[in-house]
Design an enzyme around this catalytic site. Structure first.
Site, PDB file in Angstrom:
ATOM      1  N   PHE A  46       0.736  -1.054   0.211  1.00  0.00           N
ATOM      2  CA  PHE A  46      -0.046   0.098  -0.054  1.00  0.00           C
ATOM      3  C   PHE A  46       1.039   1.106   0.187  1.00  0.00           C
ATOM      4  CE2 PHE A  46      -2.685   2.987   2.246  1.00  0.00           C
ATOM      5  CZ  PHE A  46      -4.096   2.680   1.878  1.00  0.00           C
TER       6      PHE A  46
ATOM      7  N   ASP B  63      -9.858   3.062   6.857  1.00  0.00           N
ATOM      8  CA  ASP B  63     -10.808   2.983   8.011  1.00  0.00           C
ATOM      9  C   ASP B  63     -10.716   1.264   8.349  1.00  0.00           C
ATOM     10  OD1 ASP B  63     -11.799   5.409   8.356  1.00  0.00           O
ATOM     11  OD2 ASP B  63     -13.417   4.969   6.805  1.00  0.00           O
ATOM     12  N   GLY B  64     -10.928   0.530   7.065  1.00  0.00           N
ATOM     13  CA  GLY B  64     -10.706  -0.962   7.371  1.00  0.00           C
ATOM     14  C   GLY B  64      -9.302  -1.490   7.805  1.00  0.00           C
TER      15      GLY B  64
ATOM     16  N   GLN C 251       0.323  -6.980  45.928  1.00  0.00           N
ATOM     17  CA  GLN C 251      -0.655  -6.173  45.223  1.00  0.00           C
ATOM     18  C   GLN C 251      -0.595  -5.085  44.261  1.00  0.00           C
ATOM     19  OE1 GLN C 251      -2.978  -3.570  48.003  1.00  0.00           O
ATOM     20  NE2 GLN C 251      -4.783  -4.723  47.768  1.00  0.00           N
TER      21      GLN C 251
ATOM     22  N   HIS D 175       8.174  -8.762  34.548  1.00  0.00           N
ATOM     23  CA  HIS D 175       9.290  -9.551  34.402  1.00  0.00           C
ATOM     24  C   HIS D 175      10.591  -9.010  35.097  1.00  0.00           C
ATOM     25  CE1 HIS D 175       6.747 -11.571  31.298  1.00  0.00           C
ATOM     26  NE2 HIS D 175       7.523 -12.406  31.165  1.00  0.00           N
TER      27      HIS D 175
ATOM     28  N   GLY E 178      14.306  -7.435  35.861  1.00  0.00           N
ATOM     29  CA  GLY E 178      15.227  -7.549  34.851  1.00  0.00           C
ATOM     30  C   GLY E 178      14.949  -8.450  33.558  1.00  0.00           C
TER      31      GLY E 178
ATOM     32  N   GLU F 156      -0.697   3.740   9.525  1.00  0.00           N
ATOM     33  CA  GLU F 156      -1.925   3.617   9.318  1.00  0.00           C
ATOM     34  C   GLU F 156      -2.775   5.004  10.133  1.00  0.00           C
ATOM     35  OE1 GLU F 156      -4.131   0.167   8.171  1.00  0.00           O
ATOM     36  OE2 GLU F 156      -2.257  -0.560   7.546  1.00  0.00           O
TER      37      GLU F 156
ATOM     38  N   GLU G 175      -2.552  10.919  16.937  1.00  0.00           N
ATOM     39  CA  GLU G 175      -2.954  12.305  16.811  1.00  0.00           C
ATOM     40  C   GLU G 175      -4.009  12.397  15.849  1.00  0.00           C
ATOM     41  OE1 GLU G 175       0.551  11.400  17.334  1.00  0.00           O
ATOM     42  OE2 GLU G 175       0.256  11.865  19.588  1.00  0.00           O
TER      43      GLU G 175
HETATM   44  C1  LIG Z   1       7.227   0.400  10.071  1.00  0.00           C
HETATM   45  C2  LIG Z   1       6.279   1.367   9.431  1.00  0.00           C
HETATM   46  C3  LIG Z   1       5.586   0.727   8.362  1.00  0.00           C
HETATM   47  C4  LIG Z   1       4.826   1.582   7.545  1.00  0.00           C
HETATM   48  N1  LIG Z   1       3.980   1.104   6.283  1.00  0.00           N
HETATM   49  C5  LIG Z   1       3.362   2.081   5.475  1.00  0.00           C
HETATM   50  C6  LIG Z   1       2.960   1.333   4.495  1.00  0.00           C
HETATM   51  O1  LIG Z   1       2.828   0.092   3.978  1.00  0.00           O
HETATM   52  N2  LIG Z   1       2.476   2.121   3.405  1.00  0.00           N
HETATM   53  C7  LIG Z   1       2.337   3.571   3.520  1.00  0.00           C
HETATM   54  O2  LIG Z   1       1.742   4.351   2.796  1.00  0.00           O
HETATM   55  N3  LIG Z   1       2.822   4.096   4.872  1.00  0.00           N
HETATM   56  C8  LIG Z   1       3.377   3.396   5.605  1.00  0.00           C
HETATM   57  N4  LIG Z   1       3.970   3.887   6.810  1.00  0.00           N
HETATM   58  C9  LIG Z   1       4.025   5.401   7.033  1.00  0.00           C
HETATM   59  C10 LIG Z   1       3.266   5.904   8.225  1.00  0.00           C
HETATM   60  O3  LIG Z   1       1.764   5.485   7.875  1.00  0.00           O
HETATM   61  C11 LIG Z   1       3.430   7.197   8.444  1.00  0.00           C
HETATM   62  O4  LIG Z   1       4.624   7.096   9.089  1.00  0.00           O
HETATM   63  C12 LIG Z   1       2.628   7.862   9.482  1.00  0.00           C
HETATM   64  O5  LIG Z   1       1.255   8.159   8.771  1.00  0.00           O
HETATM   65  C13 LIG Z   1       3.092   9.219  10.133  1.00  0.00           C
HETATM   66  O6  LIG Z   1       3.489   9.886   9.161  1.00  0.00           O
HETATM   67  P1  LIG Z   1       5.180  10.496   9.233  1.00  0.00           P
HETATM   68  O7  LIG Z   1       6.160   9.393   9.622  1.00  0.00           O
HETATM   69  O8  LIG Z   1       5.502  11.402   7.972  1.00  0.00           O
HETATM   70  O9  LIG Z   1       4.922  11.751  10.719  1.00  0.00           O
HETATM   71  P2  LIG Z   1       4.340  13.057  10.532  1.00  0.00           P
HETATM   72  O10 LIG Z   1       3.262  12.942   9.672  1.00  0.00           O
HETATM   73  O11 LIG Z   1       5.548  13.883   9.823  1.00  0.00           O
HETATM   74  O12 LIG Z   1       4.222  13.415  11.914  1.00  0.00           O
HETATM   75  C14 LIG Z   1       5.149  13.728  13.006  1.00  0.00           C
HETATM   76  C15 LIG Z   1       4.562  13.866  14.347  1.00  0.00           C
HETATM   77  O13 LIG Z   1       3.509  15.228  13.906  1.00  0.00           O
HETATM   78  C16 LIG Z   1       2.105  14.588  14.434  1.00  0.00           C
HETATM   79  N5  LIG Z   1       1.235  15.413  13.612  1.00  0.00           N
HETATM   80  C17 LIG Z   1       1.211  15.463  12.134  1.00  0.00           C
HETATM   81  N6  LIG Z   1       0.184  16.326  11.786  1.00  0.00           N
HETATM   82  C18 LIG Z   1      -0.489  16.415  12.696  1.00  0.00           C
HETATM   83  C19 LIG Z   1      -1.707  17.440  13.037  1.00  0.00           C
HETATM   84  N7  LIG Z   1      -2.405  17.719  11.893  1.00  0.00           N
HETATM   85  N8  LIG Z   1      -2.076  17.578  14.499  1.00  0.00           N
HETATM   86  C20 LIG Z   1      -1.452  16.864  15.549  1.00  0.00           C
HETATM   87  N9  LIG Z   1      -0.310  16.142  15.051  1.00  0.00           N
HETATM   88  C21 LIG Z   1       0.064  15.962  13.960  1.00  0.00           C
HETATM   89  C22 LIG Z   1       2.158  13.105  14.245  1.00  0.00           C
HETATM   90  O14 LIG Z   1       1.041  12.476  14.877  1.00  0.00           O
HETATM   91  C23 LIG Z   1       3.521  12.704  14.921  1.00  0.00           C
HETATM   92  O15 LIG Z   1       3.750  12.574  15.931  1.00  0.00           O
HETATM   93  C24 LIG Z   1       4.667   3.106   7.826  1.00  0.00           C
HETATM   94  C25 LIG Z   1       5.504   3.657   8.706  1.00  0.00           C
HETATM   95  C26 LIG Z   1       6.311   2.694   9.493  1.00  0.00           C
HETATM   96  C27 LIG Z   1       7.092   3.284  10.738  1.00  0.00           C
END
Ligand SMILES: Cc1cc2nc3c(=O)[nH]c(=O)nc-3n(C[C@H](O)[C@H](O)[C@H](O)COP(=O)(O)OP(=O)(O)OC[C@H]3O[C@@H](n4cnc5c(N)ncnc54)[C@H](O)[C@@H]3O)c2cc1C
Length: 383
Positions: A123, A243-244, A282, A341, A343, A366, A370
């Site tokens: 994707f 969404d899905g 506890q 667990h 250490g 996905e 935030e």
């Molecule tokens: C292991 C891994 C697998 C992935 N697989 C896929 C994949 O198969 N396909 C794909 O398309 N993508 C994939 N991604 C990408 C992933 O969806 C993005 O990393 C994610 O959407 C966040 O985008 P960014 O990393 O650019 O962070 P940014 O968008 O730069 O965000 C950085 C920070 O700012 C915050 N932020 C940004 N905008 C706002 C806002 N409007 N309000 C408040 N806070 C905000 C974010 O929540 C985050 O904390 C993958 C990522 C990883 C790490």
């Protein structure tokens, strides 16, 4: 809402639990250490219908729906979250093409995905400068005669180097004022297409058995038959698929957390300090009680979203709530399970250490937590 699990759903869950225990769990630690991609495992999961749980049977899927898919995903992730994420993306891509693809696209791509012939799906939405804000993407789809030429860079693509079928999003708007979300189109691209190459593979904190690739598209050519759901329909399509997908990631987080919690309960019954099993202290019992409660709440929210999806009702709000709650609390559960667990939890001797690393990304991909809050608040505004 009916909380009963049908016989068919239970059968899928048991099938997933069986293969997870037999095939995935025994190799999970080694896969994490070596960072090997689970090719054979995906092939076997395909034979059991687990790459197309909610895909119609006519296209080779199990035709079992969103609840069965969530239950299966929980079981797979409990054993190995790396395998689970490849399975999750493949299910998402296969389901998307089955839902909105033309009959020719469905026949060409869906059976290949769910049978494992394509290995897995990818994707390709995110880019280096366009994560939470996919409308900022710069990958271009330019018309050349009766073909499209795709040029740009994708980032973070799960299984991007392995997938036989990729959905690639690009700006298809003609030069001039940017059409924003309406200028984005989704294209079906085959793995190994001329002009498509892997930039680099990310070195990650966890999910070592899952590859995360940046992709370079250097004039990848496709015809109109590769356009998925119409020119300009890509953004809406991505949001629908996510969404899905968020039900899948919530389920993945639940599975990881359930494995961690079960391990912590076992450990707390075995480990003695001050003359009693530590579960009798506890403070330890309270941690486990909180974790069990969060886990059940996350599961119920996720099954509610899946139930609404199956009914064909809008489920954007429910899917975002499930992902937000499940992933945030799964993180807390893995943290506390590691604490129980002591250490030993900080070593490779117990799977909780891997769970702690693997679960972290569920709050990011996905849609970050935030972004889920933004989606939920937007849905509240509509009420
Ligand atoms: C292991 C891994 C697998 C992935 N697989 C896929 C994949 O198969 N396909 C794909 O398309 N993508 C994939 N991604 C990408 C992933 O969806 C993005 O990393 C994610 O959407 C966040 O985008 P960014 O990393 O650019 O962070 P940014 O968008 O730069 O965000 C950085 C920070 O700012 C915050 N932020 C940004 N905008 C706002 C806002 N409007 N309000 C408040 N806070 C905000 C974010 O929540 C985050 O904390 C993958 C990522 C990883 C790490």
């Amino acid at each position: 809402m009916n909380f009963g699990i049908t016989e068919e759903q239970e059968l899928i869950r048991r099938t997933a639990a069986g293969v997870a225990e037999r095939l995935l769990a025994p190799r999970a630690a080694a896969r994490d250490l070596a960072g090997t991609f689970p090719v054979e495992e995906l092939r076997e999961l395909a034979t059991l219908g687990l790459l197309g749980v909610a895909v119609p049977e006519a296209l080779g899927g199990a035709g079992a729906g969103a609840i069965a898919y969530s239950l299966a995903m929980q079981e797979l992730a409990k054993a190995d979250a790396s395998v689970a994420v490849a399975v999750s993306v493949t299910n998402m891509v296969a389901e998307l093409i089955a839902k909105v693809g033309s009959p020719a696209q469905q026949q060409r791509f869906v059976p290949a995905l769910v049978s494992g012939k394509a290995v897995c799906g990818a994707f390709a939405l995110s880019e280096p400068q366009a994560g939470s804000d996919p409308v900022a993407m710069t990958t271009q789809a330019v018309r050349h005669g009766d073909r499209w030429r795709l040029t740009g860079n994708k980032a973070w693509i799960t299984s991007g180097d392995r997938a036989g079928v990729l959905v690639v999003w690009a700006k298809s708007s003609p030069p001039g004022p940017d059409a924003g979300a309406k200028g984005i189109t989704a294209f079906l691209v085959e793995g190994g297409a001329p002009g498509l190459s892997v930039g680099r593979l990310e070195q990650k904190m966890g999910l070592h058995g899952s590859s995360t690739a940046s992709l370079v598209l250097d004039g990848v050519e496709v015809g109109d038959d590769a356009v998925l759901a119409g020119v300009g329909g890509g953004f809406r399509l991505a949001m629908m698929a996510l969404d899905g997908g968020r039900i899948g990631i919530a389920s993945q987080a639940i599975g990881i957390a359930r494995g961690a919690l079960e391990g912590a309960v076992r450990y707390a019954k075995d480990r003695t300090q001050f003359g009693v099993p530590i579960i009798q202290h506890q403070a330890v019992g309270n941690m486990l009680a909180d974790c069990a409660t969060w886990l059940d709440a996350a599961t119920l929210l996720t099954l509610r979203a899946a139930h609404k999806k199956e009914l064909g009702q809008p489920f954007t709000r429910e899917a975002s709530m499930a992902k937000l709650f499940a992933t945030e609390h799964a993180g807390k559960i893995c943290d506390l399970a590691l604490q129980v667990h002591g250490g030993y939890g900080y070593t490779h001797d117990f799977p909780v250490e891997r769970a702690y690393r693997d679960v972290r990304v569920t709050r990011i991909y996905e849609g970050t937590s935030e972004i889920q809050r933004i989606v939920i608040a937007r849905e509240l505004l509509k009420q």
